[in-house]
Write a protein that holds these residues in place. Sequence first.
Motif, PDB file in Angstrom:
ATOM      1  N   VAL A 191       0.832  -1.199   0.000  1.00  0.00           N
ATOM      2  CA  VAL A 191       0.000   0.000   0.000  1.00  0.00           C
ATOM      3  C   VAL A 191       0.872   1.257   0.000  1.00  0.00           C
ATOM      4  CG1 VAL A 191      -1.668   1.370   1.320  1.00  0.00           C
ATOM      5  CG2 VAL A 191      -1.977  -1.107   1.098  1.00  0.00           C
ATOM      6  N   SER A 192       1.914   1.257   0.813  1.00  0.00           N
ATOM      7  CA  SER A 192       2.824   2.402   0.850  1.00  0.00           C
ATOM      8  C   SER A 192       3.473   2.630  -0.505  1.00  0.00           C
ATOM      9  CB  SER A 192       3.913   2.172   1.919  1.00  0.00           C
ATOM     10  OG  SER A 192       3.348   2.122   3.206  1.00  0.00           O
ATOM     11  N   SER A 193       3.857   1.551  -1.164  1.00  0.00           N
ATOM     12  CA  SER A 193       4.479   1.654  -2.478  1.00  0.00           C
ATOM     13  C   SER A 193       3.511   2.222  -3.510  1.00  0.00           C
ATOM     14  CB  SER A 193       4.979   0.280  -2.924  1.00  0.00           C
ATOM     15  OG  SER A 193       5.530   0.341  -4.231  1.00  0.00           O
ATOM     16  N   VAL A 194       2.262   1.751  -3.470  1.00  0.00           N
ATOM     17  CA  VAL A 194       1.255   2.242  -4.411  1.00  0.00           C
ATOM     18  C   VAL A 194       0.974   3.723  -4.184  1.00  0.00           C
ATOM     19  CG1 VAL A 194      -1.153   2.054  -5.137  1.00  0.00           C
ATOM     20  CG2 VAL A 194       0.181  -0.019  -4.715  1.00  0.00           C
ATOM     21  N   LEU A 195       0.837   4.111  -2.921  1.00  0.00           N
ATOM     22  CA  LEU A 195       0.602   5.526  -2.602  1.00  0.00           C
ATOM     23  C   LEU A 195       1.736   6.397  -3.132  1.00  0.00           C
ATOM     24  CD1 LEU A 195      -0.709   5.228   1.067  1.00  0.00           C
ATOM     25  CD2 LEU A 195      -2.026   6.015  -0.909  1.00  0.00           C
ATOM     26  N   ARG A 196       2.961   5.918  -2.962  1.00  0.00           N
ATOM     27  CA  ARG A 196       4.123   6.688  -3.420  1.00  0.00           C
ATOM     28  C   ARG A 196       4.135   6.802  -4.943  1.00  0.00           C
ATOM     29  NH1 ARG A 196       7.476   3.498  -1.840  1.00  0.00           N
ATOM     30  NH2 ARG A 196       8.241   2.582  -3.792  1.00  0.00           N
ATOM     31  N   LYS A 197       3.919   5.690  -5.626  1.00  0.00           N
ATOM     32  CA  LYS A 197       3.966   5.692  -7.092  1.00  0.00           C
ATOM     33  C   LYS A 197       2.860   6.551  -7.710  1.00  0.00           C
ATOM     34  CE  LYS A 197       6.122   1.137  -7.737  1.00  0.00           C
ATOM     35  NZ  LYS A 197       5.961  -0.235  -8.290  1.00  0.00           N
ATOM     36  N   LEU A 198       1.681   6.528  -7.093  1.00  0.00           N
ATOM     37  CA  LEU A 198       0.549   7.269  -7.645  1.00  0.00           C
ATOM     38  C   LEU A 198       0.427   8.671  -7.073  1.00  0.00           C
ATOM     39  CD1 LEU A 198      -2.191   4.466  -7.683  1.00  0.00           C
ATOM     40  CD2 LEU A 198      -0.545   5.089  -9.473  1.00  0.00           C
ATOM     41  N   GLN A 199       1.307   8.982  -6.098  1.00  0.00           N
ATOM     42  CA  GLN A 199       1.319  10.297  -5.455  1.00  0.00           C
ATOM     43  C   GLN A 199      -0.030  10.600  -4.815  1.00  0.00           C
ATOM     44  OE1 GLN A 199       2.742  13.181  -8.343  1.00  0.00           O
ATOM     45  NE2 GLN A 199       4.799  12.313  -8.355  1.00  0.00           N
ATOM     46  N   LEU A 200      -0.539   9.625  -4.084  1.00  0.00           N
ATOM     47  CA  LEU A 200      -1.785   9.765  -3.346  1.00  0.00           C
ATOM     48  C   LEU A 200      -1.502   9.722  -1.850  1.00  0.00           C
ATOM     49  CD1 LEU A 200      -4.035   7.386  -5.499  1.00  0.00           C
ATOM     50  CD2 LEU A 200      -3.858   9.874  -5.640  1.00  0.00           C
ATOM     51  N   SER A 201      -2.504  10.132  -1.046  1.00  0.00           N
ATOM     52  CA  SER A 201      -2.253  10.304   0.387  1.00  0.00           C
ATOM     53  C   SER A 201      -2.842   9.223   1.284  1.00  0.00           C
ATOM     54  CB  SER A 201      -2.811  11.664   0.849  1.00  0.00           C
ATOM     55  OG  SER A 201      -2.222  12.719   0.120  1.00  0.00           O
ATOM     56  N   ASN A 202      -3.940   8.591   0.873  1.00  0.00           N
ATOM     57  CA  ASN A 202      -4.600   7.632   1.752  1.00  0.00           C
ATOM     58  C   ASN A 202      -5.416   6.622   0.949  1.00  0.00           C
ATOM     59  OD1 ASN A 202      -7.250   8.876   1.214  1.00  0.00           O
ATOM     60  ND2 ASN A 202      -6.432  10.574   2.444  1.00  0.00           N
TER      61      ASN A 202
END
Length: 216
Positions: A191-202
């Motif tokens: 989840v942390s990786s996906v948030l980082r790649k997509l530049q999303l917060s939650n």
Amino acid sequence: MRKRMGNIRVLIVDDHRLFRSGVRAELGDSIEVIGEAEDVESAVRTIAELQPDVVLLDVHMPGGGGQEVLRRVLGAGSQVRFLALSVSDAAEDVIGVIRGGARGYVTKTISGRELTDAIRRVAEGDAVFSPRLAGFVLDAFASTEAPPIDPELDSLTQREREVLRLIARGYAYKEIAKELFISVKTVETHVSSVLRKLQLSNRHELSRWATARRLV
């Protein structure tokens, strides 16, 4: 030597030992599990050695996934039949393995009785799909247009896509871990990786992102 008629010889290819054991326990008496493999290399080797009637093939696993197994085995002229069995119900996964030569695609929510029936049908030459997946295949082969490229989606690994899809469906981390046979810590890492790649917060933003792309 081939077994008597009605006794179908099956090889299970999946990178989770616990899941392979569960499949063995669920299959009917008419299905003989003759072996297992946990990655692409062992799958290709074991299929060549044992020549099963049907291979139950996971889509995502080490070494290139189910499509790589299909490419190498069927590309060598093998007549073995493949039935994809995956946690993923994403259109791109279904279409990819069917284009690769699999005779069917069912999800891991299938019951033991239904799976036994699907294996028998594939062994007899039928094409078998979980009900909601059949539309993906029909749409894909009815269209000559290539799917649009999505750089953000392409940046995610297959496992990250699986986690994202379950997040969007409202699964808790513990439920995702159970569904994908991974630890809660691994889910958190994805989840942390996906948030980082997509530049999303939650996770709420992740859900909206996935819904907008019809990944749910």
